[in-house]
Design an enzyme around this catalytic site. Structure first.
Site, mmCIF file in Angstrom:
data_model
loop_
_atom_site.group_PDB
_atom_site.id
_atom_site.type_symbol
_atom_site.label_atom_id
_atom_site.label_comp_id
_atom_site.label_asym_id
_atom_site.label_seq_id
_atom_site.Cartn_x
_atom_site.Cartn_y
_atom_site.Cartn_z
ATOM 1 N N ASP A 73 0.722 -8.562 -5.503
ATOM 2 C CA ASP A 73 1.714 -7.821 -4.742
ATOM 3 C C ASP A 73 2.559 -8.846 -3.987
ATOM 4 O O ASP A 73 2.175 -10.011 -3.880
ATOM 5 C CB ASP A 73 1.028 -6.887 -3.742
ATOM 6 C CG ASP A 73 0.381 -5.693 -4.434
ATOM 7 O OD1 ASP A 73 0.875 -5.285 -5.498
ATOM 8 O OD2 ASP A 73 -0.620 -5.181 -3.910
ATOM 9 N N ARG A 82 -8.997 8.974 -0.917
ATOM 10 C CA ARG A 82 -9.242 9.364 0.476
ATOM 11 C C ARG A 82 -9.660 10.818 0.581
ATOM 12 O O ARG A 82 -9.109 11.656 -0.119
ATOM 13 C CB ARG A 82 -7.953 9.249 1.290
ATOM 14 C CG ARG A 82 -7.518 7.878 1.563
ATOM 15 C CD ARG A 82 -6.429 7.932 2.645
ATOM 16 N NE ARG A 82 -5.683 6.705 2.535
ATOM 17 C CZ ARG A 82 -4.472 6.610 2.062
ATOM 18 N NH1 ARG A 82 -3.820 7.687 1.672
ATOM 19 N NH2 ARG A 82 -3.895 5.436 1.977
ATOM 20 N N TYR A 90 -1.755 -10.778 -10.897
ATOM 21 C CA TYR A 90 -1.124 -9.490 -10.615
ATOM 22 C C TYR A 90 -0.966 -9.393 -9.095
ATOM 23 O O TYR A 90 -1.659 -8.662 -8.425
ATOM 24 C CB TYR A 90 -2.030 -8.388 -11.181
ATOM 25 C CG TYR A 90 -1.509 -6.965 -11.147
ATOM 26 C CD1 TYR A 90 -0.270 -6.634 -10.623
ATOM 27 C CD2 TYR A 90 -2.281 -5.936 -11.676
ATOM 28 C CE1 TYR A 90 0.170 -5.322 -10.616
ATOM 29 C CE2 TYR A 90 -1.857 -4.622 -11.664
ATOM 30 C CZ TYR A 90 -0.632 -4.314 -11.127
ATOM 31 O OH TYR A 90 -0.212 -3.009 -11.112
ATOM 32 N N GLU A 123 11.377 4.152 -15.896
ATOM 33 C CA GLU A 123 10.634 2.925 -16.206
ATOM 34 C C GLU A 123 9.768 3.164 -17.433
ATOM 35 O O GLU A 123 8.888 4.019 -17.422
ATOM 36 C CB GLU A 123 9.773 2.583 -14.986
ATOM 37 C CG GLU A 123 9.034 1.281 -15.109
ATOM 38 C CD GLU A 123 8.314 0.906 -13.800
ATOM 39 O OE1 GLU A 123 8.891 1.090 -12.706
ATOM 40 O OE2 GLU A 123 7.168 0.450 -13.899
#
Ligand code: UDP
Length: 369
Positions: free
Chosen positions: A349, A175, A347, A299
């Protein structure tokens, strides 16, 4: 005579949504899960009043109003907006790539100045990007690629960015505004009280058996249900007869710390190749917690071997074609439908998983959500 109309394998979001709707449509349903808990990978467990995301951070975001309305039937969502920070060589950068990132990287102030630098740096890509490296450079230029994409991505996926599909990086917004919202979606938040509570509400009144392996159950009771909604790995269902699909795995290291605020934000990405983890989650910040203690999770990406948790499908050409061959095979299993992130080798969401579940619900139960 079957005991149930439906056997649902997997108590994650897909299985729970299907089971809820099947029950509402007057069907008899049994949900099983091999794990000792419901909610699949969105499972949260409360520690010291903090909802700990046991299988990595899950932030619900969607632009699909029907999906948003649906989850809001089962939980109240807070107003969390994901704005992770990326750490590279001791310097923090805002994510996703936006004017804050460009300003910190190059000292620029206006969108035109940022655009000019990126335009100059993307000159090295002369044709349509064919891999993640080319795609990233063409989106944000080489400086940001080197600092914030290359190391993170290569440790995440265990492969060179030149050998990864461009699609992975297209998940991230770029952006030219000072906006740190990681997602472009219309709706976003975290269920108050945790995802487990939300899935519990979806499964209210539905019979669930935990620690239950599909193979064992079917061996004992081959006629248990008329139809099976199978949300496990599709290759496992067929006992890998065409070969194994590949996944990327993760390892989590969770710690309770005697401090109130460890990192000041829910997610910090560690973008250097040399740091072995990709991110540290501080769970309380997902829900604006003010407890005197905190819980953090490192992670670590991991190679996947049979028996490990399959977190991410590796949607490259080789695995996609193997998956398609399993899909062909599945067409012969008239009473079994494959669904979810694992059954569909996608994959997804959370919202995409639910949207796919809605299609399945329509197809099976003739209910349009
Ligand atoms: N990514 C990156 N740098 C970051 C964060 C993400 O290069 O600091 C890239 C990386 O290739 C990653 C992809 O963006 O695999 C998608 O990231 P996302 O956070 O959406 O992945 P998820 O949360 O599903 O693991």
């Amino acid at each position: 005579m079957s005991s149930y109309d439906y056997l649902v394998v997997g108590a994650g979001l897909t299985g729970a949504a299907f089971a809820h709707e099947a029950k509402a449509a007057g069907k008899s349903v049994l949900v099983i899960d091999r794990r000792d808990h419901i909610a699949g990978n969105v499972y949260t467990r409360e520690v010291e009043g903090i909802q700990v995301h046991q299988y990595g951070a899950h932030i619900f975001h969607t632009s699909m109003k029907n999906v948003w309305d649906y989850v809001n039937r089962f939980a109240e969502f807070n107003n969390y907006i994901n704005s992770p920070v990326a750490l590279y060589k001791g310097v923090t950068y805002n994510m996703p790539f936006n004017m804050n990132t460009f300003s910190k990287m190059w000292g620029v102030v206006t969108p035109a100045q940022a655009q000019e630098i990126i335009d100059a740096q993307r000159q090295e890509i002369t044709s349509q990007p064919t891999n993640l490296e080319e795609q990233a450079i063409s989106l944000v230029g080489r400086d940001i690629y080197e600092a914030l994409v290359k190391g993170y991505t290569e440790k995440q996926w265990g492969r060179d960015c030149k050998d990864l599909p461009a699609s992975i990086i297209k998940r991230l917004p770029v952006r030219f505004t000072y906006d740190n919202n990681y997602f472009n979606d219309r709706y976003q938040g975290i269920p108050i009280g945790g995802y487990t509570k939300m899935v519990e509400a979806m499964l209210e009144g539905v019979e669930v058996r935990l620690n239950c392996e599909y193979r064992d159950l079917i061996a004992q009771e081959p006629q248990i249900a008329d139809r099976v909604i199978y949300c496990g790995p599709i290759d496992a269902y067929f006992e890998y007869k065409l070969g194994r699909l590949e996944y990327r795995s993760l390892r989590f290291e969770t710690e309770l710390l005697a401090e109130q605020n460890h990192q000041g934000v829910a997610v910090v990405n560690y973008n250097e190749r040399e740091v072995p983890w990709t991110r540290i989650i501080e769970h309380k910040h997902f829900e604006f917690g003010i407890q005197p203690v905190t819980v953090i999770t490192r992670e670590y990406p991991a190679d996947w071997a049979p028996g490990d948790e399959p977190y991410y499908p590796l949607n490259d050409a080789k695995n996609e074609s193997l998956y398609q061959r399993y899909v062909e095979l599945s067409k012969q299993e008239g009473s079994v439908v494959f669904a979810g992130r694992l059954g569909g080798y996608k994959y997804y969401d959370m919202d995409k998983a639910l949207a796919a579940a809605f299609d399945l619900i329509e197809q099976e139960l003739q209910v349009r959500l």
